[in-house]
Design an enzyme around this catalytic site. Sequence first.
Site, PDB file in Angstrom:
ATOM      1  N   CYS A   2     -70.889 -47.088   9.604  1.00  0.00           N
ATOM      2  CA  CYS A   2     -70.604 -46.024   8.792  1.00  0.00           C
ATOM      3  C   CYS A   2     -69.039 -46.053   8.337  1.00  0.00           C
ATOM      4  O   CYS A   2     -68.473 -46.356   9.391  1.00  0.00           O
ATOM      5  CB  CYS A   2     -70.939 -44.588   9.011  1.00  0.00           C
ATOM      6  SG  CYS A   2     -72.707 -44.230   9.339  1.00  0.00           S
ATOM      7  N   ARG A  27     -69.434 -51.796   6.735  1.00  0.00           N
ATOM      8  CA  ARG A  27     -69.737 -51.299   7.992  1.00  0.00           C
ATOM      9  C   ARG A  27     -71.202 -50.309   7.792  1.00  0.00           C
ATOM     10  O   ARG A  27     -71.741 -49.758   8.728  1.00  0.00           O
ATOM     11  CB  ARG A  27     -68.846 -49.898   8.206  1.00  0.00           C
ATOM     12  CG  ARG A  27     -67.256 -50.362   8.393  1.00  0.00           C
ATOM     13  CD  ARG A  27     -66.419 -49.213   8.609  1.00  0.00           C
ATOM     14  NE  ARG A  27     -66.478 -48.352   9.594  1.00  0.00           N
ATOM     15  CZ  ARG A  27     -66.061 -48.601  10.934  1.00  0.00           C
ATOM     16  NH1 ARG A  27     -65.425 -49.798  10.924  1.00  0.00           N
ATOM     17  NH2 ARG A  27     -66.402 -47.906  11.857  1.00  0.00           N
ATOM     18  N   TRP A  77     -74.799 -46.330   7.665  1.00  0.00           N
ATOM     19  CA  TRP A  77     -75.694 -46.784   8.601  1.00  0.00           C
ATOM     20  C   TRP A  77     -76.504 -46.156   8.983  1.00  0.00           C
ATOM     21  O   TRP A  77     -75.873 -45.546  10.081  1.00  0.00           O
ATOM     22  CB  TRP A  77     -74.790 -48.103   9.181  1.00  0.00           C
ATOM     23  CG  TRP A  77     -75.923 -48.980  10.111  1.00  0.00           C
ATOM     24  CD1 TRP A  77     -76.223 -50.185   9.380  1.00  0.00           C
ATOM     25  CD2 TRP A  77     -76.495 -48.978  11.141  1.00  0.00           C
ATOM     26  NE1 TRP A  77     -77.201 -50.948  10.635  1.00  0.00           N
ATOM     27  CE2 TRP A  77     -77.176 -50.039  11.455  1.00  0.00           C
ATOM     28  CE3 TRP A  77     -76.386 -47.799  12.281  1.00  0.00           C
ATOM     29  CZ2 TRP A  77     -77.981 -50.337  12.625  1.00  0.00           C
ATOM     30  CZ3 TRP A  77     -76.769 -48.090  13.411  1.00  0.00           C
ATOM     31  CH2 TRP A  77     -77.770 -49.313  13.741  1.00  0.00           C
ATOM     32  N   ASN A 103     -68.923 -40.456  11.090  1.00  0.00           N
ATOM     33  CA  ASN A 103     -69.381 -41.751  11.737  1.00  0.00           C
ATOM     34  C   ASN A 103     -69.373 -41.608  13.181  1.00  0.00           C
ATOM     35  O   ASN A 103     -68.815 -40.879  13.893  1.00  0.00           O
ATOM     36  CB  ASN A 103     -67.952 -42.823  11.520  1.00  0.00           C
ATOM     37  CG  ASN A 103     -68.296 -44.012  12.168  1.00  0.00           C
ATOM     38  OD1 ASN A 103     -69.567 -44.395  12.581  1.00  0.00           O
ATOM     39  ND2 ASN A 103     -67.132 -44.791  12.403  1.00  0.00           N
ATOM     40  N   GLY A 104     -70.624 -41.931  13.661  1.00  0.00           N
ATOM     41  CA  GLY A 104     -70.679 -41.842  15.263  1.00  0.00           C
ATOM     42  C   GLY A 104     -72.031 -41.073  15.389  1.00  0.00           C
ATOM     43  O   GLY A 104     -73.117 -41.237  14.552  1.00  0.00           O
ATOM     44  N   GLU A 488     -77.403 -68.906  19.686  1.00  0.00           N
ATOM     45  CA  GLU A 488     -76.586 -68.389  18.237  1.00  0.00           C
ATOM     46  C   GLU A 488     -77.258 -69.074  17.069  1.00  0.00           C
ATOM     47  O   GLU A 488     -77.374 -68.336  16.059  1.00  0.00           O
ATOM     48  CB  GLU A 488     -75.250 -68.903  18.427  1.00  0.00           C
ATOM     49  CG  GLU A 488     -74.323 -68.605  17.221  1.00  0.00           C
ATOM     50  CD  GLU A 488     -74.047 -67.210  16.709  1.00  0.00           C
ATOM     51  OE1 GLU A 488     -74.609 -66.365  17.612  1.00  0.00           O
ATOM     52  OE2 GLU A 488     -73.517 -66.889  15.748  1.00  0.00           O
ATOM     53  N   LYS A 492     -78.842 -66.466  13.818  1.00  0.00           N
ATOM     54  CA  LYS A 492     -78.066 -66.536  12.503  1.00  0.00           C
ATOM     55  C   LYS A 492     -79.281 -66.453  11.627  1.00  0.00           C
ATOM     56  O   LYS A 492     -79.357 -65.735  10.713  1.00  0.00           O
ATOM     57  CB  LYS A 492     -77.293 -67.912  12.277  1.00  0.00           C
ATOM     58  CG  LYS A 492     -76.058 -68.038  12.837  1.00  0.00           C
ATOM     59  CD  LYS A 492     -74.808 -67.130  11.802  1.00  0.00           C
ATOM     60  CE  LYS A 492     -74.802 -65.634  12.546  1.00  0.00           C
ATOM     61  NZ  LYS A 492     -74.076 -65.325  13.670  1.00  0.00           N
ATOM     62  N   GLU A 495     -81.146 -63.167  11.628  1.00  0.00           N
ATOM     63  CA  GLU A 495     -80.418 -61.884  11.013  1.00  0.00           C
ATOM     64  C   GLU A 495     -80.300 -62.054   9.397  1.00  0.00           C
ATOM     65  O   GLU A 495     -80.195 -61.118   8.760  1.00  0.00           O
ATOM     66  CB  GLU A 495     -79.152 -61.685  11.606  1.00  0.00           C
ATOM     67  CG  GLU A 495     -78.091 -62.657  11.276  1.00  0.00           C
ATOM     68  CD  GLU A 495     -76.709 -61.972  12.093  1.00  0.00           C
ATOM     69  OE1 GLU A 495     -76.657 -60.944  12.067  1.00  0.00           O
ATOM     70  OE2 GLU A 495     -75.895 -63.032  12.492  1.00  0.00           O
ATOM     71  N   HIS A 511     -92.352 -73.090  30.792  1.00  0.00           N
ATOM     72  CA  HIS A 511     -92.573 -71.965  31.580  1.00  0.00           C
ATOM     73  C   HIS A 511     -93.191 -70.737  30.830  1.00  0.00           C
ATOM     74  O   HIS A 511     -92.954 -69.805  31.221  1.00  0.00           O
ATOM     75  CB  HIS A 511     -91.291 -71.590  32.406  1.00  0.00           C
ATOM     76  CG  HIS A 511     -90.691 -72.753  33.371  1.00  0.00           C
ATOM     77  ND1 HIS A 511     -91.406 -73.160  34.589  1.00  0.00           N
ATOM     78  CD2 HIS A 511     -89.659 -73.619  33.344  1.00  0.00           C
ATOM     79  CE1 HIS A 511     -90.856 -74.227  34.947  1.00  0.00           C
ATOM     80  NE2 HIS A 511     -89.919 -74.342  34.661  1.00  0.00           N
ATOM     81  N   LYS A 610     -71.443 -54.808   9.738  1.00  0.00           N
ATOM     82  CA  LYS A 610     -70.420 -55.475  10.232  1.00  0.00           C
ATOM     83  C   LYS A 610     -69.978 -55.357  11.861  1.00  0.00           C
ATOM     84  O   LYS A 610     -69.357 -55.723  12.452  1.00  0.00           O
ATOM     85  CB  LYS A 610     -69.549 -56.017   9.358  1.00  0.00           C
ATOM     86  CG  LYS A 610     -68.512 -57.005   9.536  1.00  0.00           C
ATOM     87  CD  LYS A 610     -68.997 -58.399   9.606  1.00  0.00           C
ATOM     88  CE  LYS A 610     -68.047 -59.267  10.048  1.00  0.00           C
ATOM     89  NZ  LYS A 610     -68.961 -60.497  10.595  1.00  0.00           N
TER      90      LYS A 610
HETATM   91  O1  M6R Z   1     -67.652 -57.194  16.302  1.00  0.00           O
HETATM   92  P1  M6R Z   1     -68.374 -57.845  17.471  1.00  0.00           P
HETATM   93  O2  M6R Z   1     -67.919 -59.127  17.642  1.00  0.00           O
HETATM   94  O3  M6R Z   1     -67.904 -56.923  18.588  1.00  0.00           O
HETATM   95  O4  M6R Z   1     -69.857 -57.671  17.027  1.00  0.00           O
HETATM   96  C1  M6R Z   1     -70.814 -57.919  17.768  1.00  0.00           C
HETATM   97  C2  M6R Z   1     -72.165 -58.094  17.227  1.00  0.00           C
HETATM   98  O5  M6R Z   1     -72.601 -57.016  16.598  1.00  0.00           O
HETATM   99  C3  M6R Z   1     -71.946 -59.065  16.230  1.00  0.00           C
HETATM  100  O6  M6R Z   1     -71.646 -60.402  16.743  1.00  0.00           O
HETATM  101  C4  M6R Z   1     -73.511 -59.391  15.451  1.00  0.00           C
HETATM  102  O7  M6R Z   1     -74.215 -60.080  16.274  1.00  0.00           O
HETATM  103  C5  M6R Z   1     -73.274 -60.463  14.162  1.00  0.00           C
HETATM  104  N1  M6R Z   1     -74.022 -59.740  12.998  1.00  0.00           N
HETATM  105  C6  M6R Z   1     -73.945 -61.824  14.454  1.00  0.00           C
HETATM  106  O8  M6R Z   1     -73.816 -62.415  13.184  1.00  0.00           O
END
Ligand code: M6R
Length: 615
Positions: A2, A27, A77, A103-104, A488, A492, A495, A511, A610
């Site tokens: 947020c 955010r 958010w 926010n929170g 990773e 990607k 997401e 396994h 983000k």
């Molecule tokens: O700001 P941070 O690197 O601490 O964030 C961690 C994750 O929320 C962040 O890497 C998230 O997984 C990304 N959306 C990945 O693309």
Amino acid sequence: MCGIIGYIGDRKASEVLISGLSHLEYRGYDSSGIALMRGSDVQIFKAQGKLKNLIEILKDKEDVCSSAHIGIGHIRWATHGLPTTINAHPHTCDCKSLILVHNGIIENYQELKEELTALGCHFVSQTDTEVAAHLIAHEYGKTKNLLKAMQQAVKKIKGAFAFCAIHKNEPDRIVVAKRNAPLVIGVGQDENFIASDIPAIIEYTKKAIYLSDGQVGVVKKNSIEIYDENDLITQNKIENLPFEAIAISKMGYKHFMLKEIHEQSDVVRNVLSGKLISHDDKIKLEEFKLTPEKIKKIQRVQIVACGTSLHAGMVGKYIIERYAGIPTDVEPSSEYIYRETIADENTLVIGISQSGETADTITAIKQVKEKNSHIIIITNRADSTMARLADSLLPVSAGIEVSVAATKSYMAQLISLYMLAIYLMEQKGIEKYHDEIVNLKQELIELPNKIEALLENTNDIKLLAKKYSSYKDFIFIARGINFPSALEGALKLKEISYINATGYGAGELKHGPIAMLDENMPVLAILNQGVVYDKVLSNCEEARARQAKLIGVADYVAPKDKDLFDDLILIPHVSDILSPALNIIVLQLLAYYIAEYLGKDVDQPRNLAKSVTVE
Ligand code: M6R
């Protein structure tokens, strides 16, 4: 998550609020709203969905928009309640006098709601924020003073918050409060600003006050007063902000993600600059504050991070253990904080975070700080909460990353970890890998050119993306130092394209996961010439025998093995130890082009934000 914005001064508040929210959209972006105050008249506008929906609503509200000079705004958010207009902020109390953005997460909101309901309050939303609005209003009923009401209310609230409140009876001020959520006050001339993050206000001012946890502030046009948690007036330093007002633009790319992928060669150059001069110089890491004597005493390393940053940490484990010879654990911060962890003054704790505001990682760092461990923070935001907790701060300076999917920040984290591992090794005087390190340093210096070579020819990846975009599931496999690359790459893809993708250590396939393999399950295998190359190749054979479609990402495949693969993406050669830095670019591009081909909202995927500032 947020985003919060506030303004008090002579400008049109609506313009400052909307401009600020547009810079905070990373955010959260499921709804937004603003409150504009003119004397004792307050008008609230809210919209579900992206910020553009709110802007549309404001188009025919010119009268109030041009005459209000105080206001607060929010981009959401969702945590409590669906992303609807009713749940969008600002929230108010029954008499609509107190207006609040937040926010929170308020952890005891159910208890508070029951108490307030018993007192006669009526709730219209499902949010925890509305509970806080009623609570502050209730305290206002007793004190008739917004500052005091806020001070009393925050004492009753458990959890994390950044609050920004206005009251119809006090039209000359905005009252703010913070605990475990970011909030900054931008200091102007005859005007002041409030925001969750600097980009929201940087075009107006370069000076700011960072609120500390537990503080409450009264922001007026010509003054700012800060009170500590004992309600005593206190003085916070005015700091110069580390940003220029940069026009954040896509520079001709269709999406920020694609632009950010293409910036990675420069990101590597930036991280290396001043640290790695030539292959036969030692790494310079002035930011690292431990003496060589103390480094020699380090018994263990613990890396805490989330999501993509966690995957960078997993690569870090390989290289720190190999070169510095220190046992290294990597753990998601969200798990680290809820068990007995063993750390002491001989433990080096590394927090990795793009944003520096990830709540779980901040909590982990705060916990471990009490154990006297040395804390290194690797972050893209030297101005963040996490950076302020660091004993040694390693800013990665990847530049603002706008796309929610982390790409260039991951690259910057990886390269910083290579620098750190080699530095630790050199400070400990370990000679065992001398020749290998000389070679690795030279490869690091040459890496930007190899990245550029890879990015010059992405046609094969585009075609691959088109061919595989209709599959519903994907498996990514790799071993050794590229196991985190598989995780990773899968992250990607899921997401931004919402395709179910899972990363496995290739040896784990048999396994369990192998049961899922058939012609509808593409398997992407990462192969680099190195210790596990033949092993991964055998795992590819196992997948092929189950008729899985097989995609190889490799620096080399012998002609006799080429037929094993349905598709093969060949990348420039680098040593196995550095290969995660090149392999990941292929996986980022594949995810990007699949999502783009499917018409997804690449830069702002659904349900994500983000900066994840809630636990
Ligand atoms: O700001 P941070 O690197 O601490 O964030 C961690 C994750 O929320 C962040 O890497 C998230 O997984 C990304 N959306 C990945 O693309």
